[in-house]
Structure formats: structure tokens, C-alpha cells
Design an enzyme around this catalytic site. Structure first.
Site, PDB file in Angstrom:
ATOM      1  N   GLN A  98       0.747  -1.323   0.044  1.00 55.01           N
ATOM      2  CA  GLN A  98       0.097  -0.015   0.097  1.00 55.01           C
ATOM      3  C   GLN A  98       0.918   1.311  -0.026  1.00 55.01           C
ATOM      4  O   GLN A  98       0.528   2.269   0.531  1.00 55.01           O
ATOM      5  CB  GLN A  98      -0.970   0.091   1.225  1.00 55.01           C
ATOM      6  CG  GLN A  98      -2.292  -0.699   1.002  1.00 55.01           C
ATOM      7  CD  GLN A  98      -2.945  -0.307  -0.330  1.00 55.01           C
ATOM      8  OE1 GLN A  98      -3.143   0.922  -0.579  1.00 55.01           O
ATOM      9  NE2 GLN A  98      -3.590  -1.195  -0.952  1.00 55.01           N
ATOM     10  N   SER A  99       1.952   1.386  -0.651  1.00 55.74           N
ATOM     11  CA  SER A  99       3.024   2.388  -0.685  1.00 55.74           C
ATOM     12  C   SER A  99       2.496   3.495  -1.266  1.00 55.74           C
ATOM     13  O   SER A  99       2.085   3.266  -2.419  1.00 55.74           O
ATOM     14  CB  SER A  99       4.148   1.965  -1.294  1.00 55.74           C
ATOM     15  OG  SER A  99       5.042   2.873  -1.591  1.00 55.74           O
ATOM     16  N   ASN A 100       2.341   4.767  -0.801  1.00 51.48           N
ATOM     17  CA  ASN A 100       1.840   5.963  -1.366  1.00 51.48           C
ATOM     18  C   ASN A 100       3.178   6.216  -2.346  1.00 51.48           C
ATOM     19  O   ASN A 100       2.854   6.760  -3.337  1.00 51.48           O
ATOM     20  CB  ASN A 100       1.743   6.930  -0.325  1.00 51.48           C
ATOM     21  CG  ASN A 100       0.630   6.688   0.644  1.00 51.48           C
ATOM     22  OD1 ASN A 100      -0.346   6.481   0.258  1.00 51.48           O
ATOM     23  ND2 ASN A 100       1.063   6.688   2.095  1.00 51.48           N
TER      24      ASN A 100
END
Ligand SMILES: *Cc1c(COP(=O)(O)O)cnc(C)c1O
Length: 343
Positions: A81-83
Site C-alpha cells: 500500500q505504498s503511497n
């Protein structure tokens, strides 16, 4: 020194300056002017690029360098879920580049929700790698080897990949937050505000390194309150010091960036990276319901939990003014529905 910054390649990605807004109702909910400080929120969730966040400021310098080197593709890493991965995918597209994401996952078949959905929409080449056993760490322990394999494969195909380390936390990326400090310092001067502390979420530490360099360069009134969202402090502090000092060299700043500015508050990591504790969820709901502002479950929720805790516990006094740096992350909410079931 600003001339040295002006000479660095920079690709425009962020809508700047971002607003600096007073959070009056949040203050009211924490006890009002007799109990709680004035709170200003620096809205770097509104940098614009692909739903916004702090990585846009870093990527301006990183993408600028990639283009200057003739890269055909950006390659980066992060949690599923890396921005940062989402914004790097968008930045690559904005610059006409291909993009590969090497993402650490704890489940064999992650759902394409939140940031991962956006990665797919950007047409990123996504490679999943399994997480290690330590939940406090954001990425797989063998990430570097796996990235090397991917880079070798891409070069063998005739590509020129440009590798962006996790979080864009490089000296070039940090320059984005040195300049954000100048932007904020100007806004504070215009407002006539002299905040005592800047609260922000600290992950891979590039933002922190840039804010520390910015503090040394532009002398804002505040001290730094970096709130750790993942473990590994013993390795991360010297890395942050290196990033800040290398960035100082790039911009021709000869002053010192003190190591003390690069330590973090470890009390709000909770069970680990990407695992929101009750205080984080409460801080997200409180900010949403008092200000209409969305925080996120991985970074800014934990940083706001720290500020709320410090105000309620009296560590921050009602006579102070605080800046909360909102670094974005909202798209992650859509992958955390279950965490809000009882809210
Ligand atoms: C990446 C990120 C951070 C942390 O920035 P680092 O430079 O990695 O320390 C904070 N907040 C959000 C929303 C992020 O995406």
C-alpha cells in the site's frame, strides 16, 4: 546556495505552495485555548500529483535527475500500500517514462484496493515479493537483491532503468523538503506565527532529512517532532544524517545538520508498520469530524495520535503554536475499511 538548488534538474509535479491552515475546531475538541495549543496544518496532502502527498516534492528532483540521465523507466519499491509507489507511478507517466514497482506483501494475493488499485490504473509493471517475519519493518529483508534482479533483467532488454530507493529518501528527494521549509517559513512570517514544534510522520526518513536540512538553512522557529511509523531507529538515524548532509552538499550549504534533529519519537509505532492502533484510528476520526480533513492509517494517523497524546498529557502547552505537516496518504484508507468498523 539557492543558486545551487536552481541548477539542479527539476521536473514540475507538485502544486505549490500548499495551504497552511488553522485547525480551530480540532483545538476546541482538545480543550480549547485554555488547554490546547493553536494548531496549524500544512496541507501537503494537497500537492496534487495522483491524489497528493509528500512524495511529489521529492519526486520533482528525482525525476529531474532521471530525465537528465536519459532513463526510460523508473523502478521503485515499497509496501503493497505504498503511497510512494503510487506517486512514483504517476510521476513516471507525467514524465513519459515506464515504471516498475517491487512491492512487499504479507498476503500471497493482495487485493487491488487503495494505492495498489491506482498502481494498476497507471499501468505499472508490478512485482510482488513476500515480507519477512518482523512486522515492524515495512519491506522484505531481501528487497535489495530482488531489485537487483529486476534491474538486471530490464537492462538486458535494452532499457535504462532509474532506481528510486524506498520512499524517494535520497539526498535529491530530501531537497524537496528543504525547500518546503523555506515555503513554510515564508507562510509563517506572513501570518505572524512562530510555532514551537513541527509534528510529522517519519518513515524512510527522507522527509525528515529534508526538514532537518531546511531547519539548518532557513531557521524556522520550530523544533522537529518526527513521529516514527516503523522500527529500525538504530539504522535509520545515521542514514537520515547521511541523506541530510549529502543533500546539504548538493545545494552548497556548508552549515551543520545536527544529528539530534534526526531522531524520532518511537511511542506511536504500535504493533508495526501499516498496523493502525486504536489511538491512530481515533485521531483519524477526530480530525475528520472536527476539520473535514482525512488523515491516513499508516503515517499521518500515528503522527496525529502523538500530537493528541502530547496535548492531553500536557507535554505541549496551551500557549504554544504547533504545525502539523499533513504528508498525505488518504488513498490508503480504502484498503483499511475493517479498521474503522467500530468508529
Ligand atoms: C512516505 C510517507 C511519509 C513518510 O515520509 P518519509 O520520507 O518516508 O519518512 C509520511 N506520510 C505519508 C502519507 C507518506 O506516504
Amino acid at each position: 546556495m539557492s543558486h545551487a538548488i536552481d541548477r539542479l534538474p527539476r521536473f514540475p509535479l507538485a502544486t505549490l505552495p500548499t495551504p497552511l491552515e488553522e485547525a480551530r475546531r480540532l483545538r476546541e475538541s482538545l480543550g480549547g485555548p485554555s488547554r490546547a495549543p493553536r494548531i496549524l496544518i500544512k496541507r501537503d496532502d494537497l500537492t496534487g500529483l495522483a491524489l497528493g502527498g509528500n512524495k511529489a516534492r521529492k519526486l520533482e528532483f528525482i525525476v529531474g535527475q532521471a530525465l537528465a540521465e536519459g532513463a526510460t523507466r523508473l523502478v521503485t519499491t515499497g509496501a503493497v500500500q505504498s503511497n510512494h509507489a503510487r506517486m512514483t507511478a504517476a510521476a513516471a507517466r507525467a514524465a513519459g517514462l515506464e515504471v516498475t514497482l517491487v512491492l512487499t506483501t504479507r498476503t500471497p494475493t493482495p487485493s487491488f484496493a487503495g494505492n495498489l488499485l491506482l498502481d494498476r490504473i497507471f499501468g505499472a509493471d508490478i512485482r510482488f515479493i513476500p515480507a519477512g517475519p518482523d512486522p515492524k519493518l515495512a519491506v522484505a529483508p531481501d528487497e535489495a537483491e530482488r531489485v537487483d534482479e529486476v534491474l538486471t533483467e530490464l537492462r538486458a532488454r535494452g532499457e535504462r532503468p532509474y532506481f528510486v530507493p524506498v520512499g524517494g529518501s535520497t539526498p535529491l528527494g530530501a531537497i524537496g523538503y528543504a525547500l518546503a521549509t523555506e515555503e513554510m517559513t515564508d507562510q509563517l512570517t506572513v501570518r505572524g506565527d512562530a510555532p514551537s514544534r513541527l509534528y510529522f510522520a517519519s518513515g524512510s526518513r527522507g522527509t525528515h532529512a529534508g526538514l532537518a536540512l531546511g531547519r539548518a538553512m532557513f531557521r524556522p522557529p520550530y523544533r522537529l517532532s518526527g513521529i516514527a511509523v516503523s522500527g529500525g531507529e538504530a539504522d535509520k538515524v545515521p542514514r537520515a544524517v547521511r541523506i541530510a548532509r549529502d543533500a546539504a552538499e548538493l545545494v552548497g550549504f556548508a552549515g551543520d545538520v545536527p544529528e539530534d534533529d534526526l531522531r524520532t519519537d518511537q511511542r506511536f509505532i504500535g504493533e508495526g508498520y501499516g498496523i493502525p492502533q486504536a489511538e491512530c484510528i481515533e485521531a483519524i476520526a477526530l480530525t475528520a469530524r472536527t476539520e473535514g480533513i482525512l488523515l491516513d492509517p499508516v503515517y499521518t494517523g500515528k503522527a496525529m495520535a502523538a500530537l493528541v497524546h502530547d496535548v492531553r498529557g500536557g507535554a505541549v502547552s496551551a500557549t504554544e503554536t504547533i504545525v502539523f505537516l499533513h504528508t498525505g496518504g488518504g488513498p490508503g484508507l480504502f484498503a483499511y475499511g475493517d479498521a474503522f468498523a467500530g468508529v
